[in-house]
Design an enzyme around this catalytic site. Structure first.
Site, PDB file in Angstrom:
ATOM      1  N   SER A 194       0.048  -1.221  -0.191  1.00  0.00           N
ATOM      2  CA  SER A 194      -0.287  -0.152   0.255  1.00  0.00           C
ATOM      3  C   SER A 194       0.798   1.162  -0.130  1.00  0.00           C
ATOM      4  O   SER A 194      -0.165   2.325   0.209  1.00  0.00           O
ATOM      5  CB  SER A 194      -0.938  -0.399   1.172  1.00  0.00           C
ATOM      6  OG  SER A 194      -0.407  -0.176   2.594  1.00  0.00           O
TER       7      SER A 194
ATOM      8  N   HIS B 165      -2.383  -2.331  -6.264  1.00  0.00           N
ATOM      9  CA  HIS B 165      -2.731  -1.944  -4.640  1.00  0.00           C
ATOM     10  C   HIS B 165      -4.358  -1.757  -4.350  1.00  0.00           C
ATOM     11  O   HIS B 165      -5.538  -0.884  -4.905  1.00  0.00           O
ATOM     12  CB  HIS B 165      -1.741  -0.347  -4.737  1.00  0.00           C
ATOM     13  CG  HIS B 165      -3.032  -0.324  -3.135  1.00  0.00           C
ATOM     14  ND1 HIS B 165      -3.045   1.366  -2.985  1.00  0.00           N
ATOM     15  CD2 HIS B 165      -3.100  -0.411  -2.206  1.00  0.00           C
ATOM     16  CE1 HIS B 165      -3.097   1.212  -1.300  1.00  0.00           C
ATOM     17  NE2 HIS B 165      -3.468   0.442  -1.297  1.00  0.00           N
TER      18      HIS B 165
ATOM     19  N   GLU C 228      -5.218   0.579  -7.317  1.00  0.00           N
ATOM     20  CA  GLU C 228      -4.609   1.229  -7.848  1.00  0.00           C
ATOM     21  C   GLU C 228      -3.312   0.381  -8.740  1.00  0.00           C
ATOM     22  O   GLU C 228      -3.043  -0.298  -8.141  1.00  0.00           O
ATOM     23  CB  GLU C 228      -3.519   2.326  -6.928  1.00  0.00           C
ATOM     24  CG  GLU C 228      -4.283   3.327  -6.336  1.00  0.00           C
ATOM     25  CD  GLU C 228      -3.700   4.388  -4.949  1.00  0.00           C
ATOM     26  OE1 GLU C 228      -3.764   5.416  -4.928  1.00  0.00           O
ATOM     27  OE2 GLU C 228      -2.333   3.473  -4.935  1.00  0.00           O
TER      28      GLU C 228
ATOM     29  N   ASN D 273      -3.352   6.819  -0.408  1.00  0.00           N
ATOM     30  CA  ASN D 273      -2.717   7.166   0.889  1.00  0.00           C
ATOM     31  C   ASN D 273      -1.822   7.926   1.379  1.00  0.00           C
ATOM     32  O   ASN D 273      -2.063   9.006   2.350  1.00  0.00           O
ATOM     33  CB  ASN D 273      -1.672   5.388   0.885  1.00  0.00           C
ATOM     34  CG  ASN D 273      -3.070   4.983   1.523  1.00  0.00           C
ATOM     35  OD1 ASN D 273      -4.055   5.012   1.970  1.00  0.00           O
ATOM     36  ND2 ASN D 273      -2.514   3.425   1.786  1.00  0.00           N
TER      37      ASN D 273
END
Ligand code: 3HC
Length: 699
Positions: free
Chosen positions: A417, A438, A450, A488
């Site tokens: 991540s 991801h 992602e 993130n």
């Protein structure tokens, strides 16, 4: 000489049965060209004395995806859907829609105006307008209730969910299902109707709406939950307008109901919510386009390997087998494999209870997954996804192993991540075949993926993986490598500001309430509790931030019943005195003075923390376009789709205003708020975000 593509093809079968094929690839959207051609063909057929019946069907991969959404901006010209529907419904010939694969929106609405509908058993029927912030605007709210009853029509229209062919037949939407030879069977169906002594013409608009002992109030109450779920807490008008228009069928004539529907439709099309949802629709499709146009999204996958059967690995495995692709799952021991399979089965059992899958379907899916403790079993995979916990050394060791056991053309992906995938690529020879995939927890549910391109990943591999994403029904966005990638990296800033607000005296539940008021399903503190506060936490002796404080006091989130909230009843958090005291104590140690912020200031700070980082990400070329960030936030982080995503929101707010607010925050609260240089540049040059991409992107 180039052949002109004809949007309509016509054949007359024996017995005077005309078959009209709509042909507007790829999905038969009803744009002006198709509407005009369809209308003029219907007019000619009406005049043709030899024609007894008209079958409306389509070429390409579906019946029709409905109105062309692009025309919502450019305006509708030429023949209208209503002209076509009147031609079909008022025709003196029998009209039949023969539907394959799917009929959506205006596509279904023209079928509703036919005297009969036949379909193949795998077809689906959807009025998805609500997902675009509008209501069905071509008679859908007036004809569907007449065919299937008000309650079922409300459910379909307000949710925007598809109805299966089986249910369609059961509800009276579809007259016959034909497993094979749809057109031949439709012709036979027409022939039988023509043999009926009495006229078989059956107009939907003349049907009465049956109320089965239901009052308007009970119908409204019955659909309220669905309306609330879609509208969340804020004023999203489309679901309510859908209810209003469907209920009009009780009191208004068909003609008046249609007029009212049209007013509601045009009001909705112009609404801010619908504009934002249209932006999301096209942005999502743009984000997953092949990056090398010479190589389309068509690759096929025969077998996928997954290393690590924990929460993420198990969820990814479910996603892949749900798409019919067999999986080999690798764990370090038989016990771990057993545990992993038990979790997967448990999740499927929940899906069976929810009615998402039948027990038979689950058995079929589970037969597509096999477990192993031997990496050698991955040798025939097209793609292997590593999904072990976030430890770069462990991941490096796995990539070394994969490099030796997997066939040279196997693509190797990491589900990290946020770790540096360039570092992982260094461990293998096939650097161009290494990338990040991801997934977002729960991986079998969350739509976002992602796709992380390293410095060496080839365009060919990215395109192959985009095809994989489409096959497993994920909304892919290609991003570059940076800590936390896009989603993130931005959320770190948002959570950081949420902590700061809490330290300045705004209780976590109040911060969360403000952001839920904006339309997010949950606030930053509830989200951290759900994710698990100890995820990636390095056990320290001194706390740096509020997460450290919580973890050091064994408050790990939902998983152990206490985090920023207390969880007495599993998932429902209540404000926690202990957590609040810990926050106060930490603020005292850090000498942070309490501050007064009203709700709008709290909201502004949280949203600007996301937006400012978004500008930095854009400037660094981590994504291709601002709208890619919007897709990531809508499909992965709960940003309300009818507010278009953070970058869309910033543009709507006005870039100068965003800059002004950030500068003010910087003056009052420090360097965290330093505006991104790109934002300053755009304001200075009076350039819109969209135009900057055209001028400067990597494209
Ligand atoms: N209008 C304009 N373009 C559309 C479209 C539509 N209704 N539906 C699909 N497209 C375009 C897509 O943008 C894409 O274009 P691109 O290749 O240039 O990017 C292309 O058609 C193929 O679409 P997908 O990549 O989405 O293809 P899939 O096969 O994955 O999915 C689909 C097909 C399920 C039909 C999906 O495209 C979809 O859900 N479309 C939207 C359907 C919809 O919302 N219809 C209602 C329209 S509003 C309406 O009808 C109003 C009426 O009540 C008056």
């Amino acid at each position: 000489m180039e052949n002109k593509h004809e949007p309509i093809e016509l054949k007359i079968a024996p017995g005077g049965i005309a078959v009209l094929w709509m042909s507007h690839p790829p999905v038969n959207t009803l744009n002006q060209e198709l509407r005009d051609a369809l209308f003029s063909n219907l007019q000619s057929l009406e005049k043709d004395k030899n024609v007894q019946a008209i079958i409306l069907t389509a070429k390409n991969n579906m019946f029709s995806a409905g109105a062309d959404i692009k025309e919502f901006q450019s305006g509708f010209k030429g023949a209208s859907l209503e002209d076509i529907q009147n031609a079909l419904e008022q025709s003196k010939k029998i009209t039949i829609a023969a539907i394959h694969k799917a009929a959506l929106g205006g596509g279904l609405e023209i079928a509703l105006a036919c005297h009969y509908r036949v379909a193949d058993p795998i077809a689906t029927f959807t009025l998805p307008e609500v997902t675009l912030g509008i209501i069905p605007g071509a008679g859908g709210t007036q004809r569907l209730p007449r065919l299937i009853g008000i309650q079922k029509a409300l459910e379909m229209i307000v949710s925007g969910r598809p109805l299966s062919a089986k249910k369609g037949k059961e509800y009276g939407l579809i007259d016959e299902l034909f497993k094979d030879r749809l057109i031949e069977n439709a012709i036979e169906f027409a022939t039988k109707l023509l043999k009926k002594a009495k006229s078989a013409i059956r107009k939907t608009c003349d049907m009465n709406v049956k109320l089965k002992n239901q009052s308007v109030q009970s119908l409204e109450k019955g659909i309220q939950n669905e309306v609330n779920k879609i509208a969340r807490k804020v004023g999203f008008i489309a679901p309510k307008s859908c209810v209003e228009s469907v209920l009009n069928t009780i009191d208004l004539s068909f003609k008046d109901g249609i007029a009212h529907e049209r007013d509601l439709f045009f009001k909705a099309v112009l609404s801010a919510e619908s504009q934002a949802l249209q932006h999301v629709f096209f942005s999502q499709r743009k984000a997953c386009k092949p990056i090398d146009i010479n190589y389309g999204n068509t690759a096929s996958f025969h077998h996928v390997g997954i290393v690590g059967g924990g929460l993420m690995g198990g969820g990814i495995a479910m996603t892949v087998i749900n798409a019919g692709i067999p999986v080999t799952l690798i764990e370090t021991s038989e016990e771990k494999l057993e545990k992993s399979f038990a979790n997967i089965k448990k999740n499927y059992e929940i899906s069976v209870k929810n009615g998402r899958f039948t027990s038979k379907e689950v058995v079929e899916r589970l037969s597509m997954i096999n477990g192993s403790v031997d990496f050698g079993d991955l040798r025939y995979c097209d793609l292997v996804i590593e999904a072990v916990y976030e430890d770069i050394e462990l991941k490096k060791a796995i990539f070394q192993k994969l490099n030796t056991v997997c066939a040279p053309n196997t693509i190797l992906a990491s589900n990290t991540s946020g770790l540096d995938i360039n570092e992982l690529a260094k461990e293998v020879d096939r650097k161009e075949k290494v990338l990040g995939l991801h997934f977002f927890s729960p991986a079998n549910v969350t739509k976002l993926l992602e796709v992380v391109k390293t410095d060496k990943t080839s365009d060919h591999v990215i395109n192959t993986v985009l095809a994989f994403a489409k096959a497993i029904k994920k909304n892919a966005v290609v991003v570059g490598v940076c800590p936390g990638f896009v989603g993130n990296r931005m959320i770190f800033k948002y959570v950081d500001r949420a902590y700061e607000l809490a330290l300045k005296g705004i209780k976590p539940h109040l911060v969360d309430e403000v952001i839920q008021g904006f339309g997010f399903p949950m606030g930053p503190f509830a989200m951290m509790d759900l994710t698990g506060l100890d995820l990636g936490w390095k056990n320290t002796l001194e706390a740096d931030d509020l997460r450290d404080v919580m973890c050091m006091h064994d408050r790990l989130g939902q998983k152990n019943g206490k985090g920023f909230y207390d969880y007495k009843d599993h998932r429902k958090g209540v404000p926690s005195d202990e957590a609040n005291q810990l926050i106060q104590e930490f603020a005292r140690i850090k000498q942070i003075e309490p501050c007064q912020f009203d709700d709008s200031q709290v909201q502004t700070q949280l949203l600007l923390a996301l937006i400012n980082e978004g500008f930095k990400i854009l400037e660094e070329g981590i994504v291709k376009r601002p709208s890619d960030i919007d897709v990531i936030y809508v499909y992965g982080y709960g940003w309300p789709a009818y507010k278009g995503g953070p970058m869309y929101y910033a543009q709507k707010l006005g870039l100068h205003k965003v800059l002004e607010q950030l500068s003010e925050l910087k003056d009052k609260h420090g360097d965290f708020w330093t505006p991104a240089p790109l934002l300053e540049h755009l304001v200075e040059t009076k350039m819109r975000l969209k135009d900057w991409v055209m001028d400067h992107s990597r494209n």
